[in-house]
Design an enzyme around this catalytic site. Sequence first.
Site, PDB file in Angstrom:
ATOM      1  CD  GLU A 439      10.797  43.759  -0.546  1.00  0.00           C
ATOM      2  OE1 GLU A 439      11.517  44.026   0.218  1.00  0.00           O
ATOM      3  OE2 GLU A 439      10.280  44.589  -1.307  1.00  0.00           O
TER       4      GLU A 439
HETATM    5  C1  FAD Z   1       9.641  41.830 -10.758  1.00  0.00           C
HETATM    6  C2  FAD Z   1      10.547  42.218  -9.462  1.00  0.00           C
HETATM    7  C3  FAD Z   1      10.626  43.378  -8.821  1.00  0.00           C
HETATM    8  C4  FAD Z   1      11.523  43.735  -8.205  1.00  0.00           C
HETATM    9  N1  FAD Z   1      11.304  45.033  -7.365  1.00  0.00           N
HETATM   10  C5  FAD Z   1      12.230  45.592  -6.675  1.00  0.00           C
HETATM   11  C6  FAD Z   1      12.204  46.688  -6.286  1.00  0.00           C
HETATM   12  O1  FAD Z   1      11.041  47.516  -6.202  1.00  0.00           O
HETATM   13  N2  FAD Z   1      13.179  47.678  -5.612  1.00  0.00           N
HETATM   14  C7  FAD Z   1      14.531  46.907  -5.791  1.00  0.00           C
HETATM   15  O2  FAD Z   1      15.352  47.503  -5.185  1.00  0.00           O
HETATM   16  N3  FAD Z   1      14.465  45.841  -6.383  1.00  0.00           N
HETATM   17  C8  FAD Z   1      13.487  45.043  -6.831  1.00  0.00           C
HETATM   18  N4  FAD Z   1      13.735  43.779  -7.381  1.00  0.00           N
HETATM   19  C9  FAD Z   1      15.094  43.245  -7.463  1.00  0.00           C
HETATM   20  C10 FAD Z   1      15.204  41.847  -6.286  1.00  0.00           C
HETATM   21  O3  FAD Z   1      14.950  42.307  -4.981  1.00  0.00           O
HETATM   22  C11 FAD Z   1      16.355  41.181  -6.563  1.00  0.00           C
HETATM   23  O4  FAD Z   1      16.356  40.637  -7.927  1.00  0.00           O
HETATM   24  C12 FAD Z   1      16.639  40.100  -5.736  1.00  0.00           C
HETATM   25  O5  FAD Z   1      16.877  40.657  -4.594  1.00  0.00           O
HETATM   26  C13 FAD Z   1      17.965  39.426  -5.966  1.00  0.00           C
HETATM   27  O6  FAD Z   1      18.905  40.057  -6.438  1.00  0.00           O
HETATM   28  P1  FAD Z   1      19.634  39.637  -8.011  1.00  0.00           P
HETATM   29  O7  FAD Z   1      18.435  39.446  -8.811  1.00  0.00           O
HETATM   30  O8  FAD Z   1      20.749  40.532  -8.366  1.00  0.00           O
HETATM   31  O9  FAD Z   1      20.170  38.382  -7.898  1.00  0.00           O
HETATM   32  P2  FAD Z   1      21.875  37.808  -7.215  1.00  0.00           P
HETATM   33  O10 FAD Z   1      21.941  38.740  -5.782  1.00  0.00           O
HETATM   34  O11 FAD Z   1      22.539  38.011  -8.316  1.00  0.00           O
HETATM   35  O12 FAD Z   1      21.421  36.298  -6.603  1.00  0.00           O
HETATM   36  C14 FAD Z   1      21.744  35.350  -7.800  1.00  0.00           C
HETATM   37  C15 FAD Z   1      21.591  33.926  -6.950  1.00  0.00           C
HETATM   38  O13 FAD Z   1      22.619  33.838  -6.154  1.00  0.00           O
HETATM   39  C16 FAD Z   1      22.390  33.540  -5.004  1.00  0.00           C
HETATM   40  N5  FAD Z   1      23.129  34.424  -3.748  1.00  0.00           N
HETATM   41  C17 FAD Z   1      23.556  35.763  -3.948  1.00  0.00           C
HETATM   42  N6  FAD Z   1      24.205  36.168  -3.024  1.00  0.00           N
HETATM   43  C18 FAD Z   1      24.631  34.696  -1.985  1.00  0.00           C
HETATM   44  C19 FAD Z   1      24.901  34.712  -0.959  1.00  0.00           C
HETATM   45  N7  FAD Z   1      25.768  35.551  -0.290  1.00  0.00           N
HETATM   46  N8  FAD Z   1      24.935  33.509  -0.370  1.00  0.00           N
HETATM   47  C20 FAD Z   1      23.858  32.562  -1.017  1.00  0.00           C
HETATM   48  N9  FAD Z   1      23.471  32.725  -2.199  1.00  0.00           N
HETATM   49  C21 FAD Z   1      23.476  33.716  -2.714  1.00  0.00           C
HETATM   50  C22 FAD Z   1      20.779  34.088  -4.619  1.00  0.00           C
HETATM   51  O14 FAD Z   1      20.167  33.567  -3.542  1.00  0.00           O
HETATM   52  C23 FAD Z   1      20.331  33.909  -5.884  1.00  0.00           C
HETATM   53  O15 FAD Z   1      19.882  32.503  -6.011  1.00  0.00           O
HETATM   54  C24 FAD Z   1      12.495  43.228  -8.215  1.00  0.00           C
HETATM   55  C25 FAD Z   1      12.811  42.226  -9.165  1.00  0.00           C
HETATM   56  C26 FAD Z   1      11.868  41.517  -9.914  1.00  0.00           C
HETATM   57  C27 FAD Z   1      12.244  40.454 -10.559  1.00  0.00           C
END
Ligand code: FAD
Length: 589
Positions: A439
């Site tokens: 989220e």
């Molecule tokens: C168990 C689980 C359930 C989930 N359920 C859902 C779901 O139902 N629906 C759905 O759509 N998604 C879902 N997700 C996805 C989840 O919302 C994302 O994993 C999350 O939003 C982070 O995206 P990412 O993993 O691509 O990390 P990234 O976006 O690649 O981020 C990696 C790191 O970089 C940081 N970062 C990225 N951009 C910036 C910025 N601009 N400024 C500062 N820091 C930054 C982040 O804070 C993080 O620490 C789920 C994930 C998991 C693991």
Amino acid sequence: MSLYQAPVDDMQFVLFDVFKAPKFWQGNAKLAQLIDCETAAAIIEESAKITATTIAPNSREADEQGVKFDNGVVTTPQSYKQSYNIIAEGGWTGLTGDSQAGGMGMPKSLGVMFDEMLCSADLSFSLYVGLTSAAALTLSSHGSDELKTTYLSNLYSGQWSGTMCLTESHAGTDLGLIHTKATPNDDGSYNLTGTKIFITAGEHDLTENIIHLVLAKLPDAPAGTRGISLFLVPKFHVDEQGSLGERNNVSCGSVEHKMGIHASATCVMNFDGAKGYMIGEPNRGLACMFTMMNYERLSMGSQGLGCAERSYQNALAYAKDRLQGKGLGSKNEKADSIMVHADVRRMLLNMKSLIEAGRAFNTYVAINLDKAAYADNDDDKQNFGAMAAMLTPIAKAFVTDMGLDICVTGQQIFGGHGYIREWGQEQLVRDVRISQIYEGTNGIQALDLIGRKVMGDKGKTATALFDEIDAFIKSFGEEDVSQGLSGMLGEKVIMMRIVTDMLIEKIMNRPDDAGGASVEYLHMMGYLLYGYMWLKIIKAAHEKDEGLYENKMKTAEFYFFKVMCTMHSLKRSVLAGSRMLYLHDVDGF
Ligand SMILES: Cc1cc2nc3c(=O)[nH]c(=O)nc-3n(C[C@H](O)[C@H](O)[C@H](O)COP(=O)(O)OP(=O)(O)OC[C@H]3O[C@@H](n4cnc5c(N)ncnc54)[C@H](O)[C@@H]3O)c2cc1C
């Protein structure tokens, strides 16, 4: 996994005495028809019964069974079907849903109590229910009348469940990068093609249909987040009479193996020309999805709090029972319970003081949401809405950050027994961890707070919050029933005003200072707000009952002297700026 009993008394005290919610309900024409104090008390007691007897006892077994994936079919743990039916038949999936469309129409301030109980009982299970409520809210806020008629009542009744499909392998935080395409058909529908990952409850065996809310791009969409639209894609097509038809071209490719929430199906979802229907305006999908995400973000606070509460209940029972070492001056021949040790008391009080304040804080955010939603004039709608919007990233990030800390502390109280599976403390640590990540990561919440919510209106809403706290402090008067704590909070409000002004000025000169200070700033706000909640708790307890007041005062004193002081070191870090974050070039790491 140990057993769980919802803290019904504390929940009712917070809702009825601290926030005097029934007075607000009775003063509002719409809410007065739906809810009063007796109904709310009965709802809290009934949900406490269901969570304690039906859901919580199965959470450990469900964690061990996990979800099974076989050729596109996902099977949930054995107990889930029966538990889900009980929740659906009781109307709990539609608790806060629109009463005109089959929901129960209860205010969010009551909804947060149910959310907390469900998350304490079993975080994995709570997600099937929570996402359905959130999907229904988005549809009810932005969907066409036709879509609402076809889908809403079955979501409220829990007969169908919902998902939220945003993330793709290369697009998580930055949703402007998504590839999923939606091409228009002649009949007004769209064909969606693409792959979404990490989709909670994307496929499962609990409901007869699954309604996916999917972000995708139209062929002529502008680049980035301004070109994202929202679509409703059912697993099974629904005909005009509302009957289920053929399967749509959406399928589950696999489920993820992960650290915690093993009984929650986290799915790769393939959309192969799946038929969907647009929700809201073209290219405005992200704004619609934010309705769902804002609701969900407060629910994240309930996840952090729910796991923390269960960890505390387990740890307290264990600490009373576990005999190790002797307290100073002990007359026991062998050993005392570990409750005699200062460090164990420190850990328990840390947990207790953060949990009780956290419960009040989640309720406070929900009350602000309710006051905005049910406002009868534009000013109230605007002001309570802005306050709720500013508090939401704090509820998401601070309450879940505290949630993990509390669960780790609860595990620590068990010593080695907390590390092994038997007692359930390690499951809570594994489960709660995700609430800091999904989220929108907590880092992104912190940027949202300082960037959009504080800088966005030049500090106006933040100042309104500080003024509100100051006015409350003044109400303690000379016969200060907080025994001096109100003055301590007053000093922290001054600190926050200064830090906020200085930070805004620093960011104007050097934008990187926002990212360099945002997490610490959010935590400062969290600690301040928890102090504010403690003062509200003390005042309400003083008016209600002497024994309760004494108990709350003791915990509040611990919070003010041993926890809230963290704000001083956070302040130094916030004002240190971001220069040192960029001293290394990439090779220097
Ligand atoms: C168990 C689980 C359930 C989930 N359920 C859902 C779901 O139902 N629906 C759905 O759509 N998604 C879902 N997700 C996805 C989840 O919302 C994302 O994993 C999350 O939003 C982070 O995206 P990412 O993993 O691509 O990390 P990234 O976006 O690649 O981020 C990696 C790191 O970089 C940081 N970062 C990225 N951009 C910036 C910025 N601009 N400024 C500062 N820091 C930054 C982040 O804070 C993080 O620490 C789920 C994930 C998991 C693991």
